[in-house]
Design a protein around this motif. Structure first.
Motif, short mmCIF file in Angstrom:
data_model
loop_
_atom_site.label_atom_id
_atom_site.label_comp_id
_atom_site.label_asym_id
_atom_site.label_seq_id
_atom_site.Cartn_x
_atom_site.Cartn_y
_atom_site.Cartn_z
N GLY A 70 -50.86 46.56 -0.95
CA GLY A 70 -49.72 47.32 -0.45
C GLY A 70 -49.88 47.65 1.01
N SER A 71 -50.31 46.65 1.76
CA SER A 71 -50.82 46.86 3.12
C SER A 71 -49.78 47.20 4.15
CB SER A 71 -51.56 45.59 3.58
OG SER A 71 -50.64 44.50 3.66
N GLY A 72 -48.49 46.83 3.90
CA GLY A 72 -47.53 46.92 5.00
C GLY A 72 -47.99 46.04 6.14
N ASP A 97 -49.29 42.17 0.38
CA ASP A 97 -48.05 42.92 0.20
C ASP A 97 -47.01 41.95 -0.36
OD1 ASP A 97 -47.08 45.84 1.80
OD2 ASP A 97 -45.62 44.63 0.71
N THR A 99 -43.57 41.91 0.49
CA THR A 99 -42.34 41.73 1.26
C THR A 99 -42.54 40.82 2.46
OG1 THR A 99 -42.64 43.62 2.77
CG2 THR A 99 -41.67 44.08 0.61
N ALA A 102 -43.27 42.89 5.64
CA ALA A 102 -44.68 43.22 5.85
C ALA A 102 -45.42 42.02 6.44
CB ALA A 102 -45.33 43.65 4.54
N ARG A 103 -45.13 40.83 5.92
CA ARG A 103 -45.77 39.62 6.46
C ARG A 103 -45.46 39.46 7.95
NH1 ARG A 103 -47.15 34.45 4.52
NH2 ARG A 103 -46.10 34.76 2.50
N LYS A 120 -48.88 37.05 0.51
CA LYS A 120 -47.73 37.69 -0.15
C LYS A 120 -47.97 37.64 -1.65
CE LYS A 120 -42.70 37.62 -0.50
NZ LYS A 120 -41.46 36.87 -0.24
N ASP A 122 -48.59 40.28 -5.34
CA ASP A 122 -48.65 41.53 -6.08
C ASP A 122 -50.10 41.80 -6.49
OD1 ASP A 122 -48.56 42.83 -9.07
OD2 ASP A 122 -46.93 43.60 -7.83
N PHE A 139 -50.55 53.86 -0.95
CA PHE A 139 -50.01 52.92 -1.94
C PHE A 139 -49.95 53.56 -3.32
CE2 PHE A 139 -51.11 49.48 -5.04
CZ PHE A 139 -49.95 48.72 -4.96
#
Length: 247
Positions: A70-72, A97, A99, A102-103, A120, A122, A139
């Motif tokens: 969940g790094s953002g 992450d 999204t 975020a990437r 990317k 989960d 997170f």
């Protein structure tokens, strides 16, 4: 404004960032503004504290892989990388992450640092023992009490040394501080809505004591860190330790 009574229990209201059907430029802007908020509120301190504790416990290896779920944009890890340089540790950081926003922000932020890789994925799609230490910064509060044990146990599965959770202390003082700061630094709706809500969804010591009783790991510790944050450390129990304890 949320009343003091409202902080006795964690809020169950979803954050805007939890809606993956939304996003785009405004979410990407929010990730940039979140980096500014993290700097002001010293959000990286508990993560580094926990990493150092597990590194010491594991004999101070000269190579270390961190996986941040969940790094953002992964900005929390910049201080960890600077610490690794000072210690002479060859560090590799994997940012995970789900999204595209975020990437994009992570790849822009670390475009000149080959030590950092974005995936990317989960949390539950990650491979067992993929990293030495698995971290989660801001997170865990996205998940309910019922889901927390499975989240931590999956993080342990992905790690070789253990888990570090860096999250927010649920209290009216940080709520007021975050409400004020978000309105000073950003007009972004994600930041203004999710910032204070993150505090209301945060934790107290009783939450972590309850979690410790529900996970299949001994040795979990938590400590209050500046500024109104918690560092939770869950070491991975080695087989030799398990046999020695007769468990």
């Amino acid at each position: 404004m949320t009343s003091g009574r409202g902080f006795r229990h964690r809020s169950s209201e979803p954050e805007l960032m939890d809606d993956f059907t939304q996003g785009g430029d405004k979410l990407q802007e929010a990730l940039r503004h979140l980096r500014r908020l993290n700097r002001i509120l010293r959000a990286n301190g508990p993560a580094l504290y926990g990493v150092k504790r597990l590194w010491n416990r594991s004999g101070r290896p000269d190579r270390l892989t961190i996986l941040d779920v969940g790094s953002g944009s992964g900005d929390i890890n910049r201080r960890i990388l600077k610490w690794a340089d000072k210690q002479g540790v060859k560090m590799r950081v994997i940012l995970a992450d789900v999204t595209e926003e975020a990437r994009a922000e992570a790849e822009r932020l670390f475009r000149n640092d080959s030590r950092v890789l974005f995936v990317k994925q989960d949390l539950f799609d990650l491979v067992s023992e993929q990293a030495d230490i698995v971290t989660a910064s801001q997170f865990a509060h996205h998940f309910s009490k019922e889901h927390m044990p499975s989240i931590v146990e999956q993080m342990l599965k992905v790690s070789r040394m253990g888990v570090v959770i860096n999250d927010i202390h649920r209290h009216w003082i940080p709520w007021v501080a975050v409400w004020f700061v978000t309105r000073c630094i950003s007009g972004n709706r994600y930041i203004r809505h999710d910032g204070p809500l993150s505090v209301a969804k945060g934790f107290r010591g009783s939450d972590f004591r309850s979690l410790a009783r529900r996970i299949e790991s001994s040795g979990m510790t938590y400590s209050w860190r500046p500024l109104f944050r918690y560092a939770v450390i869950v070491p991975k129990q080695r087989e030799a330790e398990t046999n020695e304890n007769g468990i």
